[in-house]
Design an enzyme around this catalytic site. Structure first.
Site, PDB file in Angstrom:
ATOM      1  N   MET A 177     -12.479   3.726  -0.174  1.00  0.00           N
ATOM      2  CA  MET A 177     -13.078   4.008   1.127  1.00  0.00           C
ATOM      3  C   MET A 177     -13.836   5.317   1.002  1.00  0.00           C
ATOM      4  SD  MET A 177      -9.976   2.735   3.611  1.00  0.00           S
ATOM      5  CE  MET A 177      -8.664   2.757   2.394  1.00  0.00           C
ATOM      6  N   MET A 223      -9.545   7.630  -0.136  1.00  0.00           N
ATOM      7  CA  MET A 223     -10.347   8.054   1.017  1.00  0.00           C
ATOM      8  C   MET A 223     -10.954   9.431   0.756  1.00  0.00           C
ATOM      9  SD  MET A 223      -7.768   6.919   4.089  1.00  0.00           S
ATOM     10  CE  MET A 223      -6.776   5.443   3.978  1.00  0.00           C
ATOM     11  N   HIS A 232      -8.593   0.647  -3.650  1.00  0.00           N
ATOM     12  CA  HIS A 232      -9.463   0.365  -2.506  1.00  0.00           C
ATOM     13  C   HIS A 232     -10.257   1.626  -2.194  1.00  0.00           C
ATOM     14  CE1 HIS A 232      -9.660  -0.753   2.078  1.00  0.00           C
ATOM     15  NE2 HIS A 232     -10.856  -0.688   1.513  1.00  0.00           N
ATOM     16  N   GLY A 272      -8.885   3.841   7.341  1.00  0.00           N
ATOM     17  CA  GLY A 272      -8.715   5.283   7.430  1.00  0.00           C
ATOM     18  C   GLY A 272      -7.282   5.742   7.592  1.00  0.00           C
ATOM     19  N   PHE A 273      -6.460   4.949   8.283  1.00  0.00           N
ATOM     20  CA  PHE A 273      -5.083   5.360   8.541  1.00  0.00           C
ATOM     21  C   PHE A 273      -4.153   4.164   8.480  1.00  0.00           C
ATOM     22  CE2 PHE A 273      -7.724   8.523  10.617  1.00  0.00           C
ATOM     23  CZ  PHE A 273      -7.132   9.724  10.212  1.00  0.00           C
ATOM     24  N   GLY A 274      -2.921   4.394   8.028  1.00  0.00           N
ATOM     25  CA  GLY A 274      -1.919   3.350   8.003  1.00  0.00           C
ATOM     26  C   GLY A 274      -1.244   3.211   9.354  1.00  0.00           C
ATOM     27  N   GLY A 275      -0.498   2.123   9.516  1.00  0.00           N
ATOM     28  CA  GLY A 275       0.293   1.938  10.724  1.00  0.00           C
ATOM     29  C   GLY A 275      -0.458   1.457  11.940  1.00  0.00           C
ATOM     30  N   ASP A 330      -5.079   3.356  -1.556  1.00  0.00           N
ATOM     31  CA  ASP A 330      -6.199   3.623  -0.659  1.00  0.00           C
ATOM     32  C   ASP A 330      -6.836   4.960  -1.007  1.00  0.00           C
ATOM     33  OD1 ASP A 330      -6.129   1.365   1.245  1.00  0.00           O
ATOM     34  OD2 ASP A 330      -4.112   2.112   1.655  1.00  0.00           O
ATOM     35  N   MET A 361     -10.952  -6.319   6.253  1.00  0.00           N
ATOM     36  CA  MET A 361     -10.143  -5.309   6.940  1.00  0.00           C
ATOM     37  C   MET A 361      -9.771  -5.820   8.323  1.00  0.00           C
ATOM     38  SD  MET A 361      -9.645  -2.781   4.897  1.00  0.00           S
ATOM     39  CE  MET A 361      -8.868  -1.709   6.117  1.00  0.00           C
ATOM     40  N   SER A 403       0.848  -1.198   0.000  1.00  0.00           N
ATOM     41  CA  SER A 403       0.000   0.000   0.000  1.00  0.00           C
ATOM     42  C   SER A 403       0.878   1.239   0.000  1.00  0.00           C
ATOM     43  CB  SER A 403      -0.901   0.010   1.235  1.00  0.00           C
ATOM     44  OG  SER A 403      -1.507   1.283   1.385  1.00  0.00           O
ATOM     45  N   GLY A 415       1.622  -2.064   4.192  1.00  0.00           N
ATOM     46  CA  GLY A 415       2.083  -0.702   3.980  1.00  0.00           C
ATOM     47  C   GLY A 415       3.333  -0.386   4.752  1.00  0.00           C
ATOM     48  N   HIS A 473      -1.267  -1.271  -4.244  1.00  0.00           N
ATOM     49  CA  HIS A 473      -2.524  -0.987  -3.549  1.00  0.00           C
ATOM     50  C   HIS A 473      -2.645   0.519  -3.282  1.00  0.00           C
ATOM     51  CE1 HIS A 473      -5.922  -2.354  -1.000  1.00  0.00           C
ATOM     52  NE2 HIS A 473      -5.629  -1.312  -0.257  1.00  0.00           N
ATOM     53  N   ASP A 485      -6.091  -6.643   4.865  1.00  0.00           N
ATOM     54  CA  ASP A 485      -5.472  -5.321   4.850  1.00  0.00           C
ATOM     55  C   ASP A 485      -5.543  -4.733   6.248  1.00  0.00           C
ATOM     56  OD1 ASP A 485      -4.636  -2.734   4.418  1.00  0.00           O
ATOM     57  OD2 ASP A 485      -6.199  -2.206   2.984  1.00  0.00           O
ATOM     58  N   GLY A 486      -4.364  -4.412   6.807  1.00  0.00           N
ATOM     59  CA  GLY A 486      -4.321  -3.762   8.105  1.00  0.00           C
ATOM     60  C   GLY A 486      -3.394  -4.459   9.075  1.00  0.00           C
ATOM     61  N   GLY A 487      -2.265  -3.841   9.363  1.00  0.00           N
ATOM     62  CA  GLY A 487      -1.339  -4.413  10.327  1.00  0.00           C
ATOM     63  C   GLY A 487      -0.639  -5.671   9.856  1.00  0.00           C
TER      64      GLY A 487
END
Length: 222
Positions: free
Chosen positions: A66, A35, A64, A140-143, A33, A135, A8, A195, A31, A173-175
């Site tokens: 959002m 938003m 993606h 909404g946010f990376g990291g 994102d 998800m 990402s 990401g 990827h 997707d996520g973490g």
């Protein structure tokens, strides 16, 4: 199909995305994102970014969305060059029609679910989809930190895909990191969005290889 790693660009250097893409030559997809600051509390990219990226790389773009009005806006991302377009089922008025429109426009159609959205109510939609995105953080946010509570939903999504005999990909997707990717692969995921784990690494492409190795090993054991 095998394991696919999709970095990402949300955590990449926005000032030089071309150079960032050059750091990840072994990635399967890119990827992006998208938003709108309505569906999620952040504002990022639009169709022009997709178009610029698709002109800058031969790797396919995974968009993606959002955004709140996916039914009306998804087609613009296919036109901009996205090879796969993901809409959130929570933001789609007519998900079957939308998936068919994305496919007819020439892209793969994917449906995303937020962590609290169950997959079972959408079982009948699976034949209309090329991919389902689970998800594993709030979008909404990376990291963000990976939510283990999503693992049973990944397993359930894979069970439903096997039940219907569909060739739908299962993305998370996520973490996603070296510490979490094995659990996702064991649960049945085969496409991984990463990401921070990739772009914060000293050697992003070596991290992609390490993630792929971990996920492949876990999938083989499962």
């Amino acid at each position: 199909m095998g394991i696919q790693i999709t970095p990402s660009i949300l955590t990449a250097d926005f000032a030089d995305l071309g150079a960032e893409l050059a750091r990840i030559p072994s990635s399967d997809w890119i990827h992006v994102d998208v938003m709108d600051n309505h569906f999620v509390p952040n504002l990022t990219f639009g169709p022009r970014t997709i178009e610029a990226l698709s002109n800058a790389t031969s790797r396919p773009i995974d968009a993606h969305l959002m955004i709140t009005d996916a039914d009306r806006n998804a087609a613009a991302y296919v036109e901009a060059g996205a090879a796969s377009v993901t809409f959130h089922v929570e933001a789609a008025t007519a998900p079957v029609r939308l998936a068919r429109e994305i496919r007819s426009a020439g892209a793969r159609a994917s449906m995303a679910l937020r962590p609290a959205t169950p997959v079972d109510p959408y079982e009948d939609l699976l034949p209309e989809l090329d991919m389902v995105l689970i998800m594993t953080v709030e979008p909404g946010f990376g990291g963000q930190k990976f939510l283990d509570l999503c693992l049973p939903k990944i397993r359930r999504a894979r069970e439903l895909m096997d039940k219907h005999g569909v060739e739908t990909w299962l993305q998370v997707d996520g973490g996603v990191s070296l510490e979490t990717i094995e659990r996702c692969a064991e649960a049945g995921a085969d496409v991984f969005v990463a990401g921070s784990a990739v772009f914060d690494a000293e050697d992003p492409d070596a991290m992609i290889a390490a993630l792929r190795e971990k996920a492949t090993g876990a999938a083989d054991r499962a």
